[in-house]
Structure formats: structure tokens, C-alpha cells
Write a protein that holds these residues in place. Sequence first.
Motif, short mmCIF file in Angstrom:
data_model
loop_
_atom_site.label_atom_id
_atom_site.label_comp_id
_atom_site.label_asym_id
_atom_site.label_seq_id
_atom_site.Cartn_x
_atom_site.Cartn_y
_atom_site.Cartn_z
N UNK A 110 0.74 -1.31 0.17
CA UNK A 110 0.02 0.10 0.16
C UNK A 110 0.82 1.29 0.03
N UNK A 111 1.63 1.36 0.99
CA UNK A 111 2.86 2.39 0.91
C UNK A 111 4.04 1.94 1.44
N UNK A 112 5.31 2.27 0.81
CA UNK A 112 6.71 1.83 1.27
C UNK A 112 6.99 2.57 2.54
N UNK A 113 7.31 1.85 3.62
CA UNK A 113 7.89 2.38 4.80
C UNK A 113 9.18 1.99 4.96
N UNK A 114 9.98 1.69 4.02
CA UNK A 114 11.27 0.91 3.89
C UNK A 114 12.33 1.60 5.04
N UNK A 115 12.52 2.75 4.94
CA UNK A 115 13.33 3.54 5.64
C UNK A 115 12.86 3.63 7.29
N UNK A 116 11.68 3.82 7.27
CA UNK A 116 11.04 3.80 8.94
C UNK A 116 11.61 2.40 9.46
N UNK A 117 11.08 1.18 8.92
CA UNK A 117 11.10 0.12 9.40
C UNK A 117 12.77 -0.28 9.53
N UNK A 118 13.65 -0.16 8.45
CA UNK A 118 14.86 -0.53 8.58
C UNK A 118 15.52 0.50 9.61
N UNK A 119 15.07 1.70 9.76
CA UNK A 119 15.57 2.36 11.03
C UNK A 119 15.18 2.00 12.35
N UNK A 120 14.00 1.47 12.45
CA UNK A 120 13.67 0.71 13.72
C UNK A 120 14.54 -0.35 13.95
N UNK A 121 15.15 -1.11 12.94
CA UNK A 121 16.07 -2.33 13.20
C UNK A 121 17.47 -1.38 13.75
#
Length: 136
Positions: free
Chosen positions: A70-81
Motif C-alpha cells: 500500500x505504501x513503502x515504509x522501508x526507511x522507517x522500518x529499517x531505521x527501527x531495526x
Amino acid sequence: MRPLSERPGAEERPPAPWGDFPLAELTVLAGIVMLVIGAVGGNPTAIGVGVVLAGLGGLEVSLREHLAGFRSHTTLLAGTVFVLVTGGLFYLAGLILAFCLAAGAVAFLVTFFFLRRAFQRASGGLSFKVGRFGGG
């Protein structure tokens, strides 16, 4: 696989696994309440619990939207890691900060790569999708 924009209901957010119950919204609300209680009462534990609750609510929605294409949240999720790996190694393992940051950066890059690929598969080949605009 057809692009997301050509699929039925392409502009609808993906449904939560638990149905219409607003769990993520209530988790964020509880986090905000805890933040206010902690700020007014000067309680750092309540502030920490508020940040964690609000963050979990937001991360759940971000992960669900990302994996559904639906929406790309790649940076947010990788930043959480990155934050979890760096913080875990520094506070729990007691390692020096430079090593923790380097390990966090590697974890970020690996996670970013796999999350980007997951979004591309779910969205029909798009590398990002913001509003009505998609990127190939």
C-alpha cells in the motif's frame, strides 16, 4: 502481477488481522496518555512506556501497509531495526558505541534491501508509492 494501481481497492488501506477493532489507534492513544502523565508528573518511566506504546502502534500500521504494497515504509522500518540493534548491543551487551553503530548500520542496510524487495513484490514492481505517485 498487475501493478497495485490496477488492482481492485488499490487506494484502500490493508485490513488489520483482527478485523475492525482499532487496536493500533488505541495503542497510540494509550501511548499519548502515558506521555502526558509522564510529562506532567515528571515520571521518566511513564514517558518511556508512552514512547514505546505510541511507537508500537505506528510501527504495526507501517509494517502492515508496507507488506501489503500500500505504501513503502522501508526507511522507517529499517531505521527501527538500526535503533534496536544499536541500543541492544550498547545497553544490553555493553559493547563500545562505535561497534554498536557499525553493527546497526549493517543491520539497517540488510533490512532495507529485504524490505524494498518485499514491497516491490507486494506492489507489482514499484519501488516506492507515495499518494497517487509510484516509482519504478
